[in-house]
Design a protein around this motif. Structure first.
Motif, PDB file in Angstrom:
ATOM      1  N   GLN A   1       6.988  24.756  17.655  1.00 44.43           N
ATOM      2  CA  GLN A   1       5.993  25.747  17.237  1.00 44.43           C
ATOM      3  C   GLN A   1       5.217  26.277  18.442  1.00 44.43           C
ATOM      4  OE1 GLN A   1       6.188  26.911  14.123  1.00 44.43           O
ATOM      5  NE2 GLN A   1       7.833  25.427  13.969  1.00 44.43           N
ATOM      6  N   ALA A   2       4.876  25.388  19.379  1.00 41.64           N
ATOM      7  CA  ALA A   2       4.195  25.840  20.603  1.00 41.64           C
ATOM      8  C   ALA A   2       5.104  26.773  21.389  1.00 41.64           C
ATOM      9  CB  ALA A   2       3.779  24.639  21.449  1.00 41.64           C
ATOM     10  N   ASP A   3       6.371  26.410  21.504  1.00 40.49           N
ATOM     11  CA  ASP A   3       7.341  27.256  22.208  1.00 40.49           C
ATOM     12  C   ASP A   3       7.467  28.621  21.529  1.00 40.49           C
ATOM     13  OD1 ASP A   3       7.812  25.092  23.900  1.00 40.49           O
ATOM     14  OD2 ASP A   3       9.718  24.544  22.944  1.00 40.49           O
ATOM     15  N   ALA A   4       7.513  28.620  20.187  1.00 38.73           N
ATOM     16  CA  ALA A   4       7.641  29.872  19.442  1.00 38.73           C
ATOM     17  C   ALA A   4       6.402  30.747  19.628  1.00 38.73           C
ATOM     18  CB  ALA A   4       7.861  29.585  17.960  1.00 38.73           C
ATOM     19  N   MET A   5       5.230  30.130  19.656  1.00 34.50           N
ATOM     20  CA  MET A   5       4.017  30.913  19.839  1.00 34.50           C
ATOM     21  C   MET A   5       4.055  31.649  21.180  1.00 34.50           C
ATOM     22  SD  MET A   5       0.000  29.918  19.385  1.00 34.50           S
ATOM     23  CE  MET A   5       0.220  29.388  17.707  1.00 34.50           C
ATOM     24  N   ILE A   6       4.593  30.992  22.188  1.00 37.94           N
ATOM     25  CA  ILE A   6       4.700  31.621  23.508  1.00 37.94           C
ATOM     26  C   ILE A   6       5.808  32.673  23.513  1.00 37.94           C
ATOM     27  CG2 ILE A   6       5.225  31.209  25.950  1.00 37.94           C
ATOM     28  CD1 ILE A   6       2.389  30.267  24.942  1.00 37.94           C
TER      29      ILE A   6
ATOM     30  N   LEU B   1       7.120  34.373  21.169  1.00 40.17           N
ATOM     31  CA  LEU B   1       6.800  35.530  20.323  1.00 40.17           C
ATOM     32  C   LEU B   1       5.571  36.292  20.830  1.00 40.17           C
ATOM     33  CD1 LEU B   1       7.419  33.896  16.833  1.00 40.17           C
ATOM     34  CD2 LEU B   1       8.868  35.598  17.978  1.00 40.17           C
ATOM     35  N   LYS B   2       5.040  35.832  21.952  1.00 45.24           N
ATOM     36  CA  LYS B   2       3.890  36.466  22.605  1.00 45.24           C
ATOM     37  C   LYS B   2       2.642  36.507  21.707  1.00 45.24           C
ATOM     38  CE  LYS B   2       6.684  39.129  25.817  1.00 45.24           C
ATOM     39  NZ  LYS B   2       6.813  38.048  26.736  1.00 45.24           N
ATOM     40  N   LEU B   3       2.515  35.504  20.857  1.00 48.48           N
ATOM     41  CA  LEU B   3       1.350  35.420  19.986  1.00 48.48           C
ATOM     42  C   LEU B   3       0.092  35.058  20.770  1.00 48.48           C
ATOM     43  CD1 LEU B   3       2.974  33.698  16.894  1.00 48.48           C
ATOM     44  CD2 LEU B   3       2.299  36.093  17.135  1.00 48.48           C
ATOM     45  N   LYS B   4       0.262  34.341  21.875  1.00 48.78           N
ATOM     46  CA  LYS B   4      -0.893  34.005  22.711  1.00 48.78           C
ATOM     47  C   LYS B   4      -1.579  35.274  23.206  1.00 48.78           C
ATOM     48  CE  LYS B   4      -2.227  31.665  26.920  1.00 48.78           C
ATOM     49  NZ  LYS B   4      -1.761  31.162  28.186  1.00 48.78           N
ATOM     50  N   GLU B   5      -0.797  36.274  23.584  1.00 44.85           N
ATOM     51  CA  GLU B   5      -1.347  37.534  24.061  1.00 44.85           C
ATOM     52  C   GLU B   5      -2.123  38.278  22.966  1.00 44.85           C
ATOM     53  OE1 GLU B   5       1.655  36.401  24.741  1.00 44.85           O
ATOM     54  OE2 GLU B   5       1.805  36.421  26.909  1.00 44.85           O
ATOM     55  N   SER B   6      -1.844  37.946  21.714  1.00 45.41           N
ATOM     56  CA  SER B   6      -2.545  38.559  20.588  1.00 45.41           C
ATOM     57  C   SER B   6      -3.767  37.743  20.157  1.00 45.41           C
ATOM     58  CB  SER B   6      -1.599  38.694  19.395  1.00 45.41           C
ATOM     59  OG  SER B   6      -0.544  39.561  19.721  1.00 45.41           O
ATOM     60  N   GLY B   7      -4.026  36.646  20.864  1.00 47.33           N
ATOM     61  CA  GLY B   7      -5.213  35.844  20.572  1.00 47.33           C
ATOM     62  C   GLY B   7      -4.971  34.509  19.902  1.00 47.33           C
ATOM     63  N   TYR B   8      -3.723  34.187  19.600  1.00 46.21           N
ATOM     64  CA  TYR B   8      -3.424  32.883  18.997  1.00 46.21           C
ATOM     65  C   TYR B   8      -3.479  31.827  20.092  1.00 46.21           C
ATOM     66  CZ  TYR B   8      -2.006  35.218  14.739  1.00 46.21           C
ATOM     67  OH  TYR B   8      -2.004  35.951  13.590  1.00 46.21           O
TER      68      TYR B   8
ATOM     69  N   ASP C   1      -0.648  17.295  26.190  1.00 45.44           N
ATOM     70  CA  ASP C   1      -0.334  17.794  27.540  1.00 45.44           C
ATOM     71  C   ASP C   1       0.721  18.895  27.486  1.00 45.44           C
ATOM     72  OD1 ASP C   1      -2.143  15.950  28.577  1.00 45.44           O
ATOM     73  OD2 ASP C   1      -0.586  14.551  29.261  1.00 45.44           O
ATOM     74  N   TYR C   2       1.722  18.743  26.624  1.00 43.88           N
ATOM     75  CA  TYR C   2       2.774  19.751  26.462  1.00 43.88           C
ATOM     76  C   TYR C   2       2.171  21.072  25.968  1.00 43.88           C
ATOM     77  CZ  TYR C   2       7.186  21.900  25.042  1.00 43.88           C
ATOM     78  OH  TYR C   2       8.251  22.745  24.922  1.00 43.88           O
ATOM     79  N   ILE C   3       1.311  20.970  24.970  1.00 42.20           N
ATOM     80  CA  ILE C   3       0.667  22.162  24.407  1.00 42.20           C
ATOM     81  C   ILE C   3      -0.202  22.833  25.467  1.00 42.20           C
ATOM     82  CG2 ILE C   3      -1.032  22.938  22.694  1.00 42.20           C
ATOM     83  CD1 ILE C   3       0.117  20.633  20.870  1.00 42.20           C
ATOM     84  N   HIS C   4      -0.969  22.042  26.201  1.00 45.62           N
ATOM     85  CA  HIS C   4      -1.824  22.585  27.262  1.00 45.62           C
ATOM     86  C   HIS C   4      -1.003  23.253  28.368  1.00 45.62           C
ATOM     87  CE1 HIS C   4      -5.088  19.560  25.955  1.00 45.62           C
ATOM     88  NE2 HIS C   4      -5.355  20.766  25.451  1.00 45.62           N
ATOM     89  N   ALA C   5       0.143  22.688  28.684  1.00 41.09           N
ATOM     90  CA  ALA C   5       1.010  23.270  29.722  1.00 41.09           C
ATOM     91  C   ALA C   5       1.492  24.667  29.329  1.00 41.09           C
ATOM     92  CB  ALA C   5       2.199  22.347  29.995  1.00 41.09           C
ATOM     93  N   LYS C   6       1.494  24.952  28.043  1.00 41.54           N
ATOM     94  CA  LYS C   6       1.860  26.287  27.543  1.00 41.54           C
ATOM     95  C   LYS C   6       0.676  27.252  27.601  1.00 41.54           C
ATOM     96  CE  LYS C   6       6.038  25.244  26.157  1.00 41.54           C
ATOM     97  NZ  LYS C   6       7.209  25.936  26.660  1.00 41.54           N
ATOM     98  N   GLY C   7      -0.489  26.739  28.013  1.00 41.70           N
ATOM     99  CA  GLY C   7      -1.686  27.567  28.049  1.00 41.70           C
ATOM    100  C   GLY C   7      -2.382  27.673  26.700  1.00 41.70           C
ATOM    101  N   LEU C   8      -2.055  26.763  25.788  1.00 42.84           N
ATOM    102  CA  LEU C   8      -2.633  26.752  24.454  1.00 42.84           C
ATOM    103  C   LEU C   8      -3.610  25.597  24.297  1.00 42.84           C
ATOM    104  CD1 LEU C   8       0.744  27.349  22.574  1.00 42.84           C
ATOM    105  CD2 LEU C   8      -1.080  29.042  22.918  1.00 42.84           C
ATOM    106  N   LYS C   9      -4.372  25.623  23.232  1.00 45.88           N
ATOM    107  CA  LYS C   9      -5.301  24.543  22.905  1.00 45.88           C
ATOM    108  C   LYS C   9      -4.650  23.657  21.850  1.00 45.88           C
ATOM    109  CE  LYS C   9      -9.243  26.595  24.637  1.00 45.88           C
ATOM    110  NZ  LYS C   9      -9.631  26.038  25.867  1.00 45.88           N
TER     111      LYS C   9
END
Length: 168
Positions: A53-58, A60-67, A102-110
């Protein structure tokens, strides 16, 4: 009992205040957005599912949309040891909860995680997940919060209060 409720209330407000403060410093103002394992998987989660799910969020560029959040809900529990320390499900999360944060944080997510203010978790009632019995915060709040926030490194804790805790 009233002291415990006050502590939970203050912690919840403090947690939201921390997140809101972080959001205010962001150039883009968005509501708190993320993904939660409960909505699709209930307790049938694993390290691999959360990482996917963390990989998919990245991807799919959802992080750039604020996720920003990947929230691990009920289903990671492995009960408590003989000293009352909260355990994680070692089969579902073989590398541990810190490694996953740590894996999630490495993706730049919380990284978010779950607990219940009562004695048991919600899934112990709704999904008949017996591992959640006795895994709630009640009576273990300080130790569990330190474990989840400091030791494991999670940024956010979703605390459910699905029914009244009865004492005595």
């Amino acid at each position: 009992m009233k002291l415990k409720l006050a502590i939970y209330s203050l912690f919840f407000v403090f947690s939201l205040s921390m997140v809101e403060a972080q959001e205010k410093t962001s150039a883009q103002k968005t509501p708190i957005m993320g993904w939660s394992s409960w909505n699709n998987f209930h307790v049938n989660i694993s390290e691999d599912i959360i990482k996917a799910q963390a990989d998919a969020m990245i991807s799919l560029k959802l992080k750039e949309s604020g996720y920003k959040f990947i929230n691990i809900d009920d289903g990671f529990f492995g009960g408590r040891n003989d000293k009352g320390k909260l355990q994680y499900h070692r089969k579902r999360f073989p590398n541990g909860m810190k490694s996953l944060a740590d894996y999630i944080h490495a993706k730049g997510l919380k990284a978010g995680i779950y607990s219940d203010a009562g004695i048991n978790t919600c899934a112990s009632e709704w999904d008949k997940d017996t591992i959640g019995v006795g895994s709630g915060l009640y009576g273990h709040d300080e130790a569990d919060l330190k474990l989840m926030l400091k030791t494991w490194g999670y940024d956010f804790i979703k605390i459910d209060w699905w029914r009244e805790v009865k004492i005595g």
